[in-house]
Enzyme design. Structure first.
Site, PDB file in Angstrom:
ATOM      1  N   ASN A  51      45.151   8.767 -34.194  1.00  0.00           N
ATOM      2  CA  ASN A  51      45.265   7.364 -33.783  1.00  0.00           C
ATOM      3  C   ASN A  51      45.518   6.459 -34.980  1.00  0.00           C
ATOM      4  OD1 ASN A  51      44.774   8.321 -31.279  1.00  0.00           O
ATOM      5  ND2 ASN A  51      42.607   7.782 -31.261  1.00  0.00           N
ATOM      6  N   VAL A  52      46.087   5.306 -34.680  1.00  0.00           N
ATOM      7  CA  VAL A  52      46.476   4.368 -35.740  1.00  0.00           C
ATOM      8  C   VAL A  52      45.700   3.061 -35.575  1.00  0.00           C
ATOM      9  CG1 VAL A  52      48.764   5.406 -35.902  1.00  0.00           C
ATOM     10  CG2 VAL A  52      48.432   3.461 -34.366  1.00  0.00           C
TER      11      VAL A  52
ATOM     12  N   HIS B 269      48.309  10.081 -38.700  1.00  0.00           N
ATOM     13  CA  HIS B 269      49.527   9.318 -38.359  1.00  0.00           C
ATOM     14  C   HIS B 269      49.509   7.908 -38.928  1.00  0.00           C
ATOM     15  CE1 HIS B 269      50.298  12.144 -34.673  1.00  0.00           C
ATOM     16  NE2 HIS B 269      50.727  12.662 -35.805  1.00  0.00           N
TER      17      HIS B 269
ATOM     18  N   CYS C  63      59.793  -8.749 -44.954  1.00  0.00           N
ATOM     19  CA  CYS C  63      59.428  -8.663 -46.368  1.00  0.00           C
ATOM     20  C   CYS C  63      60.048  -9.857 -47.114  1.00  0.00           C
ATOM     21  CB  CYS C  63      59.990  -7.351 -46.907  1.00  0.00           C
ATOM     22  SG  CYS C  63      59.619  -7.048 -48.642  1.00  0.00           S
TER      23      CYS C  63
ATOM     24  N   ASN D 249      37.711  16.305 -22.758  1.00  0.00           N
ATOM     25  CA  ASN D 249      38.876  15.708 -22.102  1.00  0.00           C
ATOM     26  C   ASN D 249      38.621  15.716 -20.595  1.00  0.00           C
ATOM     27  OD1 ASN D 249      41.658  15.225 -21.193  1.00  0.00           O
ATOM     28  ND2 ASN D 249      42.273  15.841 -23.256  1.00  0.00           N
TER      29      ASN D 249
ATOM     30  N   ALA E 220      35.362  10.797 -22.980  1.00  0.00           N
ATOM     31  CA  ALA E 220      34.714  10.913 -24.287  1.00  0.00           C
ATOM     32  C   ALA E 220      33.568   9.906 -24.430  1.00  0.00           C
ATOM     33  CB  ALA E 220      35.750  10.706 -25.390  1.00  0.00           C
TER      34      ALA E 220
END
Ligand code: NAD
Ligand code: ZN
Length: 265
Positions: free
Chosen positions: A102-103, A119, A148, A213, A232
């Site tokens: 996860n990010v 990731h 940028c 799961n 979870a």
């Protein structure tokens, strides 16, 4: 008491080196949809079309329509009982590292200290032209897509489909997984490579695979030793409670050494 839960607590209590591999499913209860959730973000933005590096290079403005929505979800999300439970397992010495796909930064927000971000993390953005890096806060006042100072559209520092996992991250994940005595596989469909290969590597090195799961996955019948079927956010707190119950009941016997230091091997 569910016998699988008791069995899982038993293998965790007996393990010297335990890892968790987490995927999008652990953050569903924080309001971030996984790729499999019906409706929502991914029904409108097919990941195969929007989450590839080719798509970003060809048309970053188009990909930012998806990223902006994802970012709105991420910014307001909070860790759920599953993230908090993993942090508690780490504090109690039952969990040595989390490897997450996860990010969303929710493991760290929940208190986990040792987190490998396989990731990347959407909280920072980089310029593909001059390699400058910005925090999300720094660009939050800009119009979408943020740019940028060199004029290039910024890319969140997450691994898109078609991008390589940074070699040091991949090497660390492989090393840790080869040491694991127990691997908790939580909320991942194990469809996205190379993260999907980590459970097999762990198993080949002798780890017990505990899967959490609500659904069976491609791992369940092939690799999983213990399936804890459910959400979870319910299963992990129950596992923590079971481990605490065993300790207060006087098991495992208290010895001189602390459980909190990682003890590979
Ligand atoms: P996936 O979407 O392919 O699969 C999610 C899995 O989680 C499924 O097996 C599903 O049954 C399970 N699940 C759903 N709700 C659950 C719950 N409450 N508790 C436990 N499990 C639950 O996810 P993936 O395997 O991680 O692959 C998706 C890719 O997309 C990954 O690279 C991931 O990083 C990325 N992604 C990340 C986020 C995030 O950062 N939160 C969100 C979406 C996608
Ligand atoms: Zn630049």
């Amino acid at each position: 008491m569910d016998t699988s839960l008791v069995k899982a607590a038993e293998v965790l209590a007996g393990s010297r080196f335990t890892l968790a591999l987490t995927g999008a499913g652990i953050s569903v209860e924080s309001g971030i949809p996984d790729f499999r959730s019906a409706g929502g973000l991914w029904a409108r933005f097919n990941p195969a079309e929007y989450a590839t590096i080719e798509a970003f290079r060809q048309d970053p403005h188009k990909v930012w329509r998806m990223l902006a929505e994802m970012d709105r979800l991420l910014v307001r999300s909070r860790p759920n009982p599953a993230h908090l439970g993993l942090a508690e397992l780490e504090r109690l010495g039952y969990l040595q590292f989390v490897i997450t796909q996860n990010v969303d930064n929710l493991h760290q927000a929940g208190g986990s200290q040792r987190v490998i971000e396989f990731h990347g993390n959407a909280a920072t953005l980089a310029c593909l032209a001059c390699h400058a890096v910005y925090s999300r806060a720094e660009v939050s006042n800009q119009a979408v897509p943020p740019k940028c100072v060199c004029g290039q559209v910024l890319k969140p520092e997450v691994i898109f489909f078609g991008e390589e996992i940074p070699p040091p991250v991949l090497a660390q994940a492989h090393d840790l997984v080869s040491l694991a005595r127990v691997l908790l596989v939580i909320g991942t469909s194990a469809e996205v490579a190379p993260a999907s290969m980590l459970p097999r590597l762990a198993k080949e090195h002798g780890a017990t695979i505990v899967e959490i799961n609500p659904e069976k996955t491609r791992l369940t019948d092939e690799l999983t030793d213990i399936l804890l079927q459910g959400r979870a956010g319910e299963i992990i707190p129950a596992l923590v409670a079971e481990l605490k119950r065993r300790t207060t009941d006087g098991w495992p016997p208290v010895t001189g050494c602390s459980r909190s230091a990682p003890r590979p091997g």
